[in-house]
Design an enzyme around this catalytic site. Structure first.
Site, PDB file in Angstrom:
ATOM      1  N   SER A 100       0.866  -1.185   0.000  1.00  6.15           N
ATOM      2  CA  SER A 100       0.000   0.000   0.000  1.00  6.15           C
ATOM      3  C   SER A 100       0.905   1.238   0.000  1.00  6.15           C
ATOM      4  O   SER A 100       2.104   1.119   0.315  1.00  6.15           O
ATOM      5  CB  SER A 100      -0.835  -0.009   1.287  1.00  6.15           C
ATOM      6  OG  SER A 100      -1.509   1.208   1.478  1.00  6.15           O
ATOM      7  N   TYR A 111      -1.540  -0.668  10.791  1.00  7.48           N
ATOM      8  CA  TYR A 111      -1.755  -1.004   9.368  1.00  7.48           C
ATOM      9  C   TYR A 111      -0.501  -0.671   8.556  1.00  7.48           C
ATOM     10  O   TYR A 111      -0.032  -1.481   7.754  1.00  7.48           O
ATOM     11  CB  TYR A 111      -2.970  -0.241   8.825  1.00  7.48           C
ATOM     12  CG  TYR A 111      -3.274  -0.541   7.370  1.00  7.48           C
ATOM     13  CD1 TYR A 111      -3.757  -1.786   6.982  1.00  7.48           C
ATOM     14  CD2 TYR A 111      -3.074   0.428   6.373  1.00  7.48           C
ATOM     15  CE1 TYR A 111      -4.038  -2.073   5.647  1.00  7.48           C
ATOM     16  CE2 TYR A 111      -3.353   0.157   5.046  1.00  7.48           C
ATOM     17  CZ  TYR A 111      -3.837  -1.098   4.683  1.00  7.48           C
ATOM     18  OH  TYR A 111      -4.097  -1.381   3.367  1.00  7.48           O
TER      19      TYR A 111
HETATM   20  N1  LIG Z   1      -8.691  -0.247  -1.042  1.00  9.71           N
HETATM   21  C1  LIG Z   1      -7.589   0.467  -0.837  1.00  9.71           C
HETATM   22  O1  LIG Z   1      -7.639   1.715  -0.795  1.00  9.71           O
HETATM   23  C2  LIG Z   1      -6.258  -0.217  -0.686  1.00  9.71           C
HETATM   24  C3  LIG Z   1      -5.117   0.598  -0.708  1.00  9.71           C
HETATM   25  C4  LIG Z   1      -3.873   0.004  -0.541  1.00  9.71           C
HETATM   26  C5  LIG Z   1      -3.765  -1.355  -0.346  1.00  9.71           C
HETATM   27  N2  LIG Z   1      -4.899  -2.132  -0.326  1.00  9.71           N
HETATM   28  C6  LIG Z   1      -4.731  -3.569  -0.094  1.00  9.71           C
HETATM   29  O2  LIG Z   1      -5.360  -4.297  -1.110  1.00  9.71           O
HETATM   30  C7  LIG Z   1      -5.759  -5.573  -0.614  1.00  9.71           C
HETATM   31  C8  LIG Z   1      -7.209  -5.851  -1.015  1.00  9.71           C
HETATM   32  O3  LIG Z   1      -8.044  -4.928  -0.330  1.00  9.71           O
HETATM   33  P1  LIG Z   1      -9.395  -4.340  -0.951  1.00  9.71           P
HETATM   34  O4  LIG Z   1      -9.251  -2.878  -0.984  1.00  9.71           O
HETATM   35  O5  LIG Z   1      -9.788  -5.068  -2.165  1.00  9.71           O
HETATM   36  O6  LIG Z   1     -10.400  -4.640   0.274  1.00  9.71           O
HETATM   37  P2  LIG Z   1     -11.678  -5.596   0.416  1.00  9.71           P
HETATM   38  O7  LIG Z   1     -12.680  -5.294  -0.648  1.00  9.71           O
HETATM   39  O8  LIG Z   1     -12.102  -5.458   1.843  1.00  9.71           O
HETATM   40  O9  LIG Z   1     -11.072  -7.046   0.159  1.00  9.71           O
HETATM   41  C9  LIG Z   1     -10.300  -7.711   1.123  1.00  9.71           C
HETATM   42  C10 LIG Z   1     -10.315  -9.187   0.812  1.00  9.71           C
HETATM   43  O10 LIG Z   1      -9.532  -9.863   1.808  1.00  9.71           O
HETATM   44  C11 LIG Z   1     -10.250 -11.009   2.211  1.00  9.71           C
HETATM   45  N3  LIG Z   1      -9.865 -11.423   3.556  1.00  9.71           N
HETATM   46  C12 LIG Z   1      -9.884 -10.702   4.712  1.00  9.71           C
HETATM   47  N4  LIG Z   1      -9.499 -11.480   5.737  1.00  9.71           N
HETATM   48  C13 LIG Z   1      -9.229 -12.712   5.215  1.00  9.71           C
HETATM   49  C14 LIG Z   1      -8.821 -13.944   5.775  1.00  9.71           C
HETATM   50  N5  LIG Z   1      -8.575 -14.083   7.091  1.00  9.71           N
HETATM   51  N6  LIG Z   1      -8.644 -15.014   4.940  1.00  9.71           N
HETATM   52  C15 LIG Z   1      -8.883 -14.891   3.622  1.00  9.71           C
HETATM   53  N7  LIG Z   1      -9.281 -13.755   3.041  1.00  9.71           N
HETATM   54  C16 LIG Z   1      -9.449 -12.683   3.831  1.00  9.71           C
HETATM   55  C17 LIG Z   1     -11.716 -10.622   2.113  1.00  9.71           C
HETATM   56  O11 LIG Z   1     -12.505 -11.791   1.899  1.00  9.71           O
HETATM   57  P3  LIG Z   1     -13.395 -12.566   2.990  1.00  9.71           P
HETATM   58  O12 LIG Z   1     -13.890 -11.535   3.963  1.00  9.71           O
HETATM   59  O13 LIG Z   1     -14.463 -13.206   2.169  1.00  9.71           O
HETATM   60  O14 LIG Z   1     -12.456 -13.561   3.599  1.00  9.71           O
HETATM   61  C18 LIG Z   1     -11.717  -9.780   0.850  1.00  9.71           C
HETATM   62  O15 LIG Z   1     -11.873 -10.598  -0.280  1.00  9.71           O
HETATM   63  C19 LIG Z   1      -5.528  -5.532   0.896  1.00  9.71           C
HETATM   64  O16 LIG Z   1      -4.319  -6.192   1.200  1.00  9.71           O
HETATM   65  C20 LIG Z   1      -5.408  -4.051   1.190  1.00  9.71           C
HETATM   66  O17 LIG Z   1      -4.635  -3.785   2.337  1.00  9.71           O
HETATM   67  C21 LIG Z   1      -6.126  -1.586  -0.510  1.00  9.71           C
END
Ligand SMILES: NC(=O)c1ccc[n+]([C@@H]2O[C@H](COP(=O)([O-])OP(=O)(O)OC[C@H]3O[C@@H](n4cnc5c(N)ncnc54)[C@H](OP(=O)(O)O)[C@@H]3O)[C@@H](O)[C@H]2O)c1
Length: 248
Positions: free
Chosen positions: A142, A155
């Site tokens: 991130s 985080y």
């Molecule tokens: N959105 C942003 O602004 C942003 C920015 C920088 C980095 N990121 C990174 O991008 C990645 C994806 O995030 P996103 O933004 O797409 O958020 P999201 O829509 O909340 O997706 C997160 C995913 O992680 C899964 N997850 C959470 N806990 C888990 C567990 N214990 N086992 C397996 N799966 C798990 C969730 O699925 P289930 O709940 O179904 O398990 C969901 O599919 C993350 O690593 C996040 O830190 C996001």
């Protein structure tokens, strides 16, 4: 034909946001997807969507905090598709709050999902990729893996750790001549369900405001596809993708 055709790609956290968008993007480019997350209804629906559009996908309900479940996921990919070409290490949570709020359960969960989950996934695929002398590990860090801000301390710590793990893995595999590529992806604000993992009301209000200019998850999926599409002697190691108007 792109280099994505017929590659077997495991995506953790495929049930929403960046993981889901990446699955759809890679399926449209001919990859064979292995979808993992905890919510089975979401995975099933995504698999159906991909298949309806002519793509190939299987799924396995997996909690990344379980080393055993990650090993079972890799074994399932090998059993069904015969190889593993790419791991998209994407599952993550972002419960933000000041340290003084002592949300110790949330610290534990972030460390378990964002750090240990990433390591367990690498552990599950690395022996196989090393033996085959081919593979690609893509870790979702991130801009919080480059910056630190109040309320994001834990985080940011986990995302700095992901970046350190990416660079360490890259160096270890490069010196071992295993042909394993490593890509560290650092998104800025992206529309997804991530903000829902923040329980602290004050922090949530600030984040909602900050995310007003968030870009869509497909923007990140495109860059992941770009990294995968490169010829095997070219590794895209670091990507930072922000909304154009995002300052920090
Ligand atoms: N959105 C942003 O602004 C942003 C920015 C920088 C980095 N990121 C990174 O991008 C990645 C994806 O995030 P996103 O933004 O797409 O958020 P999201 O829509 O909340 O997706 C997160 C995913 O992680 C899964 N997850 C959470 N806990 C888990 C567990 N214990 N086992 C397996 N799966 C798990 C969730 O699925 P289930 O709940 O179904 O398990 C969901 O599919 C993350 O690593 C996040 O830190 C996001």
């Amino acid at each position: 034909m792109s280099n994505t055709q017929d590659k077997v790609v495991i995506i953790t956290g495929a049930s929403s946001g960046i993981g889901e968008a990446t699955a759809k993007k890679l399926a449209s480019k001919g990859a064979k997807l292995v979808l993992a997350a905890r919510r089975e209804d979401r995975l099933q629906k995504l698999q159906e969507d991909i298949k309806e559009n002519g793509g190939k996908a299987i799924y396995k309900v997996t909690d990344v905090t379980s080393h055993e479940q990650m090993e079972e996921l890799a074994a399932y990919a090998l059993e069904e598709f015969g190889q593993i070409d790419v791991l998209v290490n994407n599952a993550g949570i972002m419960p933000q709050a000041f340290l003084s709020k002592k949300k110790i359960d949330e610290w534990d969960s972030m460390i378990d999902v964002n750090i240990k989950g990433v390591l367990y996934a690498i552990a599950a695929v690395l022996p196989y990729m090393r033996e085959r002398k081919s593979g690609h590990v893509i870790n979702l860090s991130s801009v919080a893996g480059h910056n630190i801000y109040p309320g994001g301390t834990v985080y940011c710590g986990t995302k700095h750790a992901v970046r350190a793990i990416s660079e360490g893995l890259r160096q270890e595999e490069a010196m071992s001549g295993t042909n394993i590529r490593v890509t560290n992806v650092s998104p800025g604000a992206v529309n997804s369900e991530l903000l829902e993992t923040t329980s602290d009301p004050e922090m949530k209000t600030g984040l909602d405001e900050f995310y007003q200019t968030a870009i869509n998850a497909d923007s990140i999926a495109r860059t992941i596809a770009f990294a995968i599409e490169q010829p095997s002697d070219v590794a895209i190691n670091e990507l930072i993708i922000r909304p154009t108007v995002q300052v920090g």
